[in-house]
Design a protein around this motif. Structure first.
Motif, PDB file in Angstrom:
ATOM      1  N   THR A 175     -10.326   7.286  -2.469  1.00 31.84           N
ATOM      2  CA  THR A 175     -11.351   6.953  -3.454  1.00 31.84           C
ATOM      3  C   THR A 175     -11.592   8.196  -4.311  1.00 31.84           C
ATOM      4  O   THR A 175     -11.105   9.286  -3.990  1.00 31.84           O
ATOM      5  N   LEU A 229      -6.410   1.074   8.785  1.00 28.04           N
ATOM      6  CA  LEU A 229      -7.479   1.044   7.796  1.00 28.04           C
ATOM      7  C   LEU A 229      -7.472  -0.264   7.024  1.00 28.04           C
ATOM      8  O   LEU A 229      -8.532  -0.821   6.701  1.00 28.04           O
ATOM      9  N   MET A 230      -6.269  -0.759   6.713  1.00 27.83           N
ATOM     10  CA  MET A 230      -6.164  -2.040   5.993  1.00 27.83           C
ATOM     11  C   MET A 230      -6.721  -3.175   6.840  1.00 27.83           C
ATOM     12  O   MET A 230      -7.443  -4.050   6.331  1.00 27.83           O
ATOM     13  N   PRO A 281      -3.351  -0.087  -3.392  1.00 28.44           N
ATOM     14  CA  PRO A 281      -4.249   0.700  -2.533  1.00 28.44           C
ATOM     15  C   PRO A 281      -3.508   1.916  -1.970  1.00 28.44           C
ATOM     16  O   PRO A 281      -2.338   1.821  -1.585  1.00 28.44           O
ATOM     17  N   GLN A 282      -4.200   3.045  -1.931  1.00 29.43           N
ATOM     18  CA  GLN A 282      -3.596   4.264  -1.404  1.00 29.43           C
ATOM     19  C   GLN A 282      -4.470   4.824  -0.279  1.00 29.43           C
ATOM     20  O   GLN A 282      -5.704   4.748  -0.326  1.00 29.43           O
ATOM     21  N   TYR A 283      -3.779   5.408   0.720  1.00 29.10           N
ATOM     22  CA  TYR A 283      -4.440   5.962   1.893  1.00 29.10           C
ATOM     23  C   TYR A 283      -3.905   7.367   2.140  1.00 29.10           C
ATOM     24  O   TYR A 283      -2.827   7.729   1.667  1.00 29.10           O
ATOM     25  N   ALA A 292      -2.529   3.871   7.900  1.00 29.43           N
ATOM     26  CA  ALA A 292      -2.824   3.010   6.760  1.00 29.43           C
ATOM     27  C   ALA A 292      -3.012   1.564   7.209  1.00 29.43           C
ATOM     28  O   ALA A 292      -3.946   0.881   6.761  1.00 29.43           O
ATOM     29  N   ALA A 309       0.855  -1.187   0.000  1.00 34.63           N
ATOM     30  CA  ALA A 309       0.000   0.000   0.000  1.00 34.63           C
ATOM     31  C   ALA A 309       0.888   1.233   0.000  1.00 34.63           C
ATOM     32  O   ALA A 309       2.084   1.167   0.331  1.00 34.63           O
ATOM     33  N   SER A 313      -8.109   8.133   5.640  1.00 34.69           N
ATOM     34  CA  SER A 313      -9.078   7.587   4.697  1.00 34.69           C
ATOM     35  C   SER A 313      -8.396   6.782   3.594  1.00 34.69           C
ATOM     36  O   SER A 313      -7.277   7.101   3.182  1.00 34.69           O
ATOM     37  N   ARG A 314      -9.068   5.745   3.129  1.00 34.03           N
ATOM     38  CA  ARG A 314      -8.673   5.092   1.885  1.00 34.03           C
ATOM     39  C   ARG A 314      -8.991   6.072   0.764  1.00 34.03           C
ATOM     40  O   ARG A 314     -10.047   6.718   0.755  1.00 34.03           O
ATOM     41  N   ALA A 368       0.803   5.332   1.465  1.00 37.38           N
ATOM     42  CA  ALA A 368       0.117   6.214   2.411  1.00 37.38           C
ATOM     43  C   ALA A 368       0.692   7.615   2.268  1.00 37.38           C
ATOM     44  O   ALA A 368       1.910   7.785   2.262  1.00 37.38           O
TER      45      ALA A 368
END
Length: 352
Positions: free
Chosen positions: A92, A347-348, A128-130, A344, A73, A89-90, A75
Motif C-alpha cells: 500500500t 495474505l490473499m 495486487p502486489q505483496y 502472498a 498477484a 504485507s500487501r 510478490a
C-alpha cells in the motif's frame, strides 16, 4: 499465477508459481545497467538494460512470449523492513513509505526493490502486489539479543541487530511442519552464511547483525571483526574501499584466493585447508552461542548451497558440536522464492 520478483543490486530474478506452489518458470537478468544476459527456463540471450525498470519490462515481455502473463498477484523480496514492517504485507502507499524509510539500512537493495514494485504498478496498475521482508523473521529476537551496548541515541537511530536470511529460515520452519523441533539450530551456508536459533518456531538469536557482514566466515565477507580494526582499515584505505574490501575481498576469498567451497574442498594446499577449517570453526563457535540462547539444542538443520551440498562441511561443524551430545541433523532445500509466494497466498486468502 503468482509472479515472484527478487531485485538485487545488479540483477533481477523472477519465478512464476501456480496456486499449489508449483514453480513453472524461472528467469534472471544479470549485469543491469550494462551488457548482461537474460536467462529464462534454460534459454539465454544477451541483453543490455538501462536500469531495473527496463530489466523488469524486458523480463515481463520474455515471460509473456513464453506464455506466462496472466498473473493474479506479484510478490517481492524486500531486504529490509527495519523495526516497522515485521511481517509479509500487501503493498500500500503506507508500506511503500515504510520501505523507503528503511533505505538507510539497506542502501543497495531497498531502492531497487522499490523500483521493481513501482515499475510493475505502472505497467500493471490493477495487479495486487505483496512484499516479504528478509529481516522480518528475526523481529522476535529479544531486546537483550538485538541491542548493541551503545548510546541510546545511536540505538534509536536504528543501529541494532536485525539479522538476515529470514525468508530461508521461514521456509525451513514450514518444511518441518508439525515435526519442527522445539530448539532448532539452523545454518544457512552459502556464499553468504548465517545461523539462527529457532525456539518453538521463532527466531531468538542470529549471527548477522546491523548488516549481513557480521557473524560467520563467508565467501567474500569477513564475518565478525573488531570495530577498532574496521576503524583502522577505514583510516588506512578510506571508508568506501574498506566497505568494499570487507564485503567483497574477505572471507574465503581472502584466506585462499577463492570463494567457491567446492573448489576449496578439492584443493590440497595449506591455504585451502585453513580456509575450510576457519569456515567450520567459526560456524561452530557461533553455533555454541545460539545453543545458549535456546537453552539447549534438539536438532541441527543445514540449508543453502554449501549446507545442502557439502557433506564434509556439515560433518566438520558437527564434530565441533559433539560436546552438545548426539543430535539429529537435517538437510533442508533452500527455497526463498517459494516462501515469498507462500506469504502472498496466505495474505490473499486472509483478505478474500
Amino acid at each position: 499465477m503468482i509472479l515472484v520478483v527478487n531485485a538485487g543490486s545488479s540483477s533481477l530474478k523472477v519465478s512464476v508459481y501456480q496456486p499449489d506452489l508449483t514453480r513453472i518458470a524461472d528467469g534472471m537478468i544479470s549485469n543491469i545497467g550494462t551488457d548482461g544476459v537474460l536467462a529464462l527456463d534454460g534459454t539465454k540471450a544477451p541483453v543490455t538494460t538501462a536500469d531495473h525498470a527496463d530489466a523488469l519490462a524486458r523480463m515481463l515481455a520474455a515471460l509473456a512470449e513464453a506464455g506466462h502473463s496472466a498473473f493474479t498477484a506479484a510478490a517481492h523480496r524486500v531486504v529490509h523492513g527495519g523495526t516497522i514492517v515485521t511481517a509479509p504485507s500487501r503493498i500500500t502507499p503506507d508500506v511503500l513509505t515504510d520501505i523507503r524509510g528503511c533505505i538507510p539500512l539497506a542502501p543497495l537493495h531497498n531502492p531497487v526493490n522499490l523500483t521493481a514494485i513501482e515499475a510493475l504498478a505502472a505497467s500493471h496498475p490493477d495487479l495486487p502486489q505483496y512484499a516479504s521482508f528478509d529481516t522480518a523473521f528475526h523481529a522476535t529476537i529479544p531486546n537483550v539479543a538485538s541491542r548493541y551496548a551503545i548510546p541510546v541515541e545511536l540505538h534509536s537511530a536504528g543501529i541494532r541487530r536485525y539479522g538476515f536470511h529470514g525468508l530461508s529460515y521461514a521456509n525451513m520452519v514450514h518444511a518441518f511442519g508439525d515435526a519442527l523441533p522445539d530448539r532448532l539450530l539452523a545454518l544457512h551456508l552459502g556464499n553468504g552464511a548465517s545461523l539462527c536459533a529457532i525456539h518453538k518456531g521463532r527466531s531468538v538469536a542470529t549471527s548477522m547483525g546491523y548488516s549481513p557482514l557480521s557473524g560467520l566466515t563467508m565467501g567474500t565477507r569477513s564475518g565478525d571483526i573488531d570495530g577498532a580494526a574496521v576503524l583502522r582499515i577505514a583510516t588506512d584505505i578510506g571508508p568506501t574501499e574498506a566497505d568494499r574490501m570487507l564485503n567483497k575481498d574477505s572471507g574465503l576469498q581472502a584466506l585462499a584466493g577463492d570463494n567457491n567451497m567446492k573448489t576449496l574442498l578439492e584443493r590440497d594446499d595449506d591455504a585451502a585447508k585453513f580456509a575450510v577449517d576457519h569456515f567450520c570453526y567459526w560456524a561452530a563457535r557461533h553455533a555454541g552461542s545460539a545453543i545458549v540462547a535456546m537453552g539447549g539444542v534438539d536438532a541441527v538443520a543445514f540449508t543453502g548451497g554449501i549446507g545442502e551440498n557439502a557433506a564434509p562441511i556439515r560433518d566438520r561443524i558437527m564434530e565441533h558440536l559433539a560436546c552438545f551430545g548426539d543430535v539429529p541433523v537435517h538437510v533442508v532445500v533452500a527455497d526463498e522464492e517459494k516462501q515469498i509466494a507462500r506469504d502472498a497466498l496466505s495474505l490473499m486468502e486472509a483478505g478474500r
